[in-house]
Each structure stands twice: as structure tokens, then as C-alpha cells.
Design an enzyme around this catalytic site. Sequence first.
Site, PDB file in Angstrom:
ATOM      1  N   TRP A  97       0.195   5.054  11.649  1.00 56.37           N
ATOM      2  CA  TRP A  97      -0.122   3.642  11.428  1.00 56.37           C
ATOM      3  C   TRP A  97       0.645   2.825  12.474  1.00 56.37           C
ATOM      4  CZ3 TRP A  97       2.790   0.064   7.712  1.00 56.37           C
ATOM      5  CH2 TRP A  97       2.112  -1.156   7.571  1.00 56.37           C
ATOM      6  N   ASP A 152       6.232   8.132   3.615  1.00 57.48           N
ATOM      7  CA  ASP A 152       5.646   6.807   3.362  1.00 57.48           C
ATOM      8  C   ASP A 152       4.420   7.005   2.475  1.00 57.48           C
ATOM      9  OD1 ASP A 152       4.680   4.228   3.415  1.00 57.48           O
ATOM     10  OD2 ASP A 152       3.852   4.374   5.447  1.00 57.48           O
ATOM     11  N   LYS A 205      -2.132  -1.346  -2.295  1.00 58.52           N
ATOM     12  CA  LYS A 205      -3.500  -0.827  -2.364  1.00 58.52           C
ATOM     13  C   LYS A 205      -3.842  -0.314  -3.759  1.00 58.52           C
ATOM     14  CE  LYS A 205      -2.789  -1.164   2.041  1.00 58.52           C
ATOM     15  NZ  LYS A 205      -3.405  -1.467   3.292  1.00 58.52           N
TER      16      LYS A 205
HETATM   17  C1  PLP Z   1       0.629   3.867   5.890  1.00 55.58           C
HETATM   18  C2  PLP Z   1       1.045   2.536   5.369  1.00 55.58           C
HETATM   19  N1  PLP Z   1       2.310   2.354   4.977  1.00 55.58           N
HETATM   20  C3  PLP Z   1       2.754   1.196   4.494  1.00 55.58           C
HETATM   21  C4  PLP Z   1       1.907   0.119   4.390  1.00 55.58           C
HETATM   22  C5  PLP Z   1       2.524  -1.165   3.897  1.00 55.58           C
HETATM   23  O1  PLP Z   1       1.845  -1.896   3.041  1.00 55.58           O
HETATM   24  P1  PLP Z   1       2.339  -3.274   2.431  1.00 55.58           P
HETATM   25  O2  PLP Z   1       3.547  -3.743   3.176  1.00 55.58           O
HETATM   26  O3  PLP Z   1       1.191  -4.170   2.564  1.00 55.58           O
HETATM   27  O4  PLP Z   1       2.679  -2.954   1.015  1.00 55.58           O
HETATM   28  C6  PLP Z   1       0.566   0.242   4.783  1.00 55.58           C
HETATM   29  C7  PLP Z   1      -0.355  -0.896   4.726  1.00 55.58           C
HETATM   30  O5  PLP Z   1      -1.409  -0.938   5.317  1.00 55.58           O
HETATM   31  C8  PLP Z   1       0.137   1.487   5.280  1.00 55.58           C
HETATM   32  O6  PLP Z   1      -1.128   1.684   5.675  1.00 55.58           O
END
Ligand code: PLP
Length: 401
Positions: free
Chosen positions: A130, A211, A246
Site C-alpha cells: 500500500w 497490518d 473498512k
Molecule cells: C493496508 C492498509 N492498512 C491500513 C489502512 C489504514 O486505514 P485507516 O487509517 O483509514 O483506518 C488502509 C486503508 O486504506 C490500508 O489499505
Amino acid sequence: MFDDISLLPPDPILGLLGRFRADPRDGKIDLGVGVYQDEEGRTPVMRAVQAAESMLLASQTTKTYQGIAGDPEYNERMLAMLLGEGHVALRDSRIRGVQTPGGCGALRIGAEVIRRARPDARVWVSTPTWANHIPLIGGSGLQILEYPYYDPATRGVDFDAMMSALEKVPAGDVVLLHGCCHNPTGADLTLEQWRELTALTLRVGFTPYIDTAYQGLADGVEEDVAGMRHMMSAVPECVLAASCSKNFGIYRERAGGVYFLARDALRAEAVLSNAMSAARQIYSMPPAHGASIVSLILSDAALRADWLTELGDVRSRIAGMRELLASSLEGNAAGTDFSFVTRQKGMFSFLGITPAQVTRLREEFGVYMLDSTRINVAGITPRNIAPLAAALHAVLADTTA
Ligand SMILES: Cc1ncc(COP(=O)(O)O)c(C=O)c1O
């Protein structure tokens, strides 16, 4: 002060969203940003979330500060959801952590604590990973390196290449792993591969940094984290960053957590104190609302059951759209077999088309995806599949693109 500051380009994912919003065409299709959409193309508030919010509104008596670590009950329930009740790490009180502003906050606090513990540790991330992992973790000052992960030829994990690269990672370095639903490829490790990776971790001595942002979006809330639970029952140390954006659909409420597995309860307590100190230096304490929703849903049997049912519907919709996309692309002029889309997990797939085809899809057909060809499968609906498939057939037939 600001005379010489230069204008930075927009974030690649959010910048694409801006271009999509500015596109006046009616039939435009957003497969860019990683947000769930239902059959109508809306990102709904889940039923259990709505119910929990009403209950919170009726019962809330104060808005005074929470502690730096957030709500202790939330952290407890998150850990039970992530690891499963009775996990050895919980039984031995070896895991402690803090509620954070989303998974991003979790990833950054995790990195800050790693840097405090071992400033020279390098963090190895999958190729690809990511995009935001790099600034979130690298921004703490840690050096980032890459290990091979995705094989464009098989559209799956190149496990042999991954294992041989990780074999050479020095003890004391950190390896970032995706708990499930690998972003951006959708290519996940099998449980057997998690077992092999766990054995390698123990042999080589690096620290896993997991993660998990999509628990429940692949095969189920328990199934999706079986691999990481196994790893965390065997390794002496681990960092676990989690997001509720999510799986609870509460993106803007910013609920997440970062949890540190240490060799014993005393060390876990010391790591927690550093996580709290890092949080205090950056944002003091996390926002309460999203975490209160999650905590209530996880503790109330009826809300939890309803959340699990709706999450199951989300999962089947995504799986259904994967099937539909693959079947709609059968017989394409390029002869590409897109059945791999049905084997990938979570919201994302790499289509593996050319950059010129991505541009043509956007400019000519109003179909938006990341330049890497990552698509958000949840952006596909029964209504847009026909124009989407037609656009893809058109660009796949163009041998000059
Ligand atoms: C792989 C991954 N890790 C962490 C996150 C962090 O998400 P958030 O900060 O929106 O909770 C995302 C969000 O797209 C993600 O795709």
C-alpha cells in the site's frame, strides 16, 4: 516563512478521487479509492453502527478527555477480535497497546515505538505494498527496504522469492506483512504459507509487523486472521496495527489500534508506556466516537450478530462482483484469462493491463483506477458492469495501447 515552500503533488489515491469527482460524465466509474460501495454505488452506514450510535447518543454523559491509550475496554475487545478469546498472547498478558486514529495512526505509532526500541532497524515491505505504508512508516525515520511478493506472471504470491529474500533479513530488522486482503494485489498467503513464514521468522530472528485493515472482507472474521493468529502464538515479539475503517465502515471516525507483543508482561508494559509517550507527542489521545461504536458492537450480542451478518453480505457482494468481472471479460481480444480475479481476496485486484490502457479507460470511458492497475472490486455494480466490461474489451482489443 512560506515564501520558498513548494507546492506538492496531490496524494496519488486521493488525487485520483479528486479527478473522478471533477469528471462531469454521468456514466463515470470509480474503481480507485479503497472504500466499500453497495449495489447502488453508495458507502452505507452499517445497521449495527447506526444502532450503536443511537445508543451512545442516548447514554453519553460526558465528553471529557479519554486516556492517551484510549478506551481500555475497546482495546480489550479489539484484541479479542483480532487474536480470538483465549489466545496465548492474551493469556500470558504479553500484548498491550493503544487505540489510535485509524489504521494510519496505528502504523505510525508502531513505527515510532520501533524507532525508540531500535533506531537502526530497517523495515522490509512487500513489492508492491500500500503506497501509504512508505510515508507512514518511513516518516518516523526508519529506513524502508523491499522484499519480493507479487508475481505478475501467476497473479499470485511468489512465495519462494519472498522466503529466499526474507531468509537474508538480519535479526532485529522488521518485516511488514498484510494480515489479509493484501493491498494492492489481493494476493494472500495461505495458512500453510503463514506456518512456513512463522518458522522462518523464528529461525532468522526478524520482528513481524502485521497490518490488518480488512478482517472479515475475505472469507470471514475468524478465517481471515488464522495465519496471523498462528504467527502471533509462536513468535516472541510482534507489532500488530489494526483498522476498523473498512470492516465497520466507519472510515471518517478514525478508529484503529496498535498492539505490541513482547517477551513477557513486564516488557509489554514498558512498550505500552512508549506507545503512550509517542501518541502524547503527536496527537495526545485518539478520538472516542468510532472506538465507542466498535466497542459497543463487539460487546452487545445482538449488535455483534447483526454486524457479522451485514459484513457477510459485504463479503458476498465483493465475491459476486469478482465472478461477474471475470466472466464478463471472457473471450477478450487480448486472450487474457481474468479468472485470477476470483482467486484474489478482499477489495482489490491488480488487472495487469498497460499504463496506456489505464489512461485510455480514464480519458475515453470515464473508468478510474490507480496507475498500478489496482481496482477496487467493490466499485463494480450490476448496473455498471456492462459499460465497464465494454470499456475493458475495447482497450484490450487495442494492440497499440
Ligand atoms: C493496508 C492498509 N492498512 C491500513 C489502512 C489504514 O486505514 P485507516 O487509517 O483509514 O483506518 C488502509 C486503508 O486504506 C490500508 O489499505
